[in-house]
Scaffold this motif. Structure first.
Motif, PDB file in Angstrom:
ATOM      1  N   THR A  23     -28.514  11.296   2.154  1.00 26.22           N
ATOM      2  CA  THR A  23     -28.719  11.179   0.718  1.00 26.22           C
ATOM      3  C   THR A  23     -30.150  11.577   0.390  1.00 26.22           C
ATOM      4  O   THR A  23     -31.084  11.099   1.037  1.00 26.22           O
ATOM      5  CB  THR A  23     -28.461   9.729   0.249  1.00 26.22           C
ATOM      6  N   PRO A  26     -33.091   8.435  -1.465  1.00 29.81           N
ATOM      7  CA  PRO A  26     -32.370   7.166  -1.550  1.00 29.81           C
ATOM      8  C   PRO A  26     -33.269   6.040  -2.052  1.00 29.81           C
ATOM      9  O   PRO A  26     -34.493   6.096  -1.892  1.00 29.81           O
ATOM     10  CB  PRO A  26     -31.962   6.907  -0.099  1.00 29.81           C
ATOM     11  N   THR A  27     -32.659   5.050  -2.622  1.00 25.18           N
ATOM     12  CA  THR A  27     -33.373   3.843  -3.038  1.00 25.18           C
ATOM     13  C   THR A  27     -33.158   2.767  -1.971  1.00 25.18           C
ATOM     14  O   THR A  27     -32.307   2.911  -1.085  1.00 25.18           O
ATOM     15  CB  THR A  27     -32.838   3.311  -4.366  1.00 25.18           C
ATOM     16  N   ASP A  30     -29.612   1.761  -2.037  1.00 23.42           N
ATOM     17  CA  ASP A  30     -28.752   2.745  -1.361  1.00 23.42           C
ATOM     18  C   ASP A  30     -28.768   2.520   0.153  1.00 23.42           C
ATOM     19  O   ASP A  30     -27.719   2.462   0.800  1.00 23.42           O
ATOM     20  CB  ASP A  30     -29.225   4.178  -1.636  1.00 23.42           C
ATOM     21  N   SER A  33     -27.103  -0.591   1.459  1.00 22.53           N
ATOM     22  CA  SER A  33     -25.634  -0.551   1.427  1.00 22.53           C
ATOM     23  C   SER A  33     -25.057  -0.038   2.749  1.00 22.53           C
ATOM     24  O   SER A  33     -23.854  -0.101   2.960  1.00 22.53           O
ATOM     25  CB  SER A  33     -25.151   0.333   0.278  1.00 22.53           C
ATOM     26  N   THR A  35     -24.656   2.962   3.728  1.00 19.43           N
ATOM     27  CA  THR A  35     -23.752   4.100   3.531  1.00 19.43           C
ATOM     28  C   THR A  35     -24.479   5.439   3.516  1.00 19.43           C
ATOM     29  O   THR A  35     -23.831   6.477   3.449  1.00 19.43           O
ATOM     30  CB  THR A  35     -22.972   3.955   2.207  1.00 19.43           C
ATOM     31  N   THR A  36     -25.812   5.433   3.587  1.00 15.88           N
ATOM     32  CA  THR A  36     -26.575   6.679   3.476  1.00 15.88           C
ATOM     33  C   THR A  36     -26.959   7.271   4.826  1.00 15.88           C
ATOM     34  O   THR A  36     -27.386   8.422   4.891  1.00 15.88           O
ATOM     35  CB  THR A  36     -27.872   6.462   2.672  1.00 15.88           C
TER      36      THR A  36
END
Length: 159
Positions: A23, A26-27, A30, A33, A35-36
């Motif tokens: 990603t 990303p933050t 993010d 989570s 998922t990145t």
């Protein structure tokens, strides 16, 4: 991971951030989570005339559990996996030699699982995540007591 480096002579900056994922920009949410594909990391700018890359690698080892591929202390998941990112073949050589020396030392009962990988795009974390140990000293101390402090004492202070 900022404090152990930030306090050393020759360190110009230590920036918290994320690297290794798929990603762009990303933050924290993010990355949290899971998922990145990113790993939380620090980007260190240093003066090699004052502190060597080998010294930085040694500081790194003394802050992590190099036998735990599933995270670090109270922080669990791939985004907290132990990894050293290298910028050059010379840095890779230093990191690999240091890892081999640590593995051969017999200091740990379990295998050293820290990976050594080529640097990837680095995204600085949001401002509230920079210099966490200075901005949130009480919370930082509680997190240190989440296992890191005892682990360091057990594995590194007997040298």
């Amino acid at each position: 991971m900022v404090r152990p480096f930030d306090t050393q002579p020759g360190i110009k900056s230590v920036v918290s951030g994320y690297t290794g994922g798929h990603t762009v920009n990303p933050t924290y949410a993010d990355v949290a989570s899971h998922t990145t594909g990113h790993t939380e990391a620090v980007e260190i700018t240093f003066d090699p005339a004052i502190i060597s890359y080998a010294d930085l690698v040694e500081i790194y080892w003394r802050q992590t559990d190099p036998t735990d591929a599933s995270g670090q202390f109270q922080d669990r998941g791939d985004s907290y996996r132990p990894v050293i990112f290298v910028n050059s073949p010379e840095q890779r050589q230093v990191a690999e030699a240091s890892k081999a020396k640590l593995a051969a030392s017999g200091q740990f009962d379990d295998p050293i699982v820290t990976t050594i990988e080529d640097v990837q795009p680095f995204y600085p974390a949001e401002e509230e995540h920079q210099d966490f140990y200075r901005k949130n000293p009480f919370r930082y101390q509680i997190e240190e007591m989440g296992g890191r402090e005892d682990f360091i004492k057990q594995h590194w202070t007997q040298e």
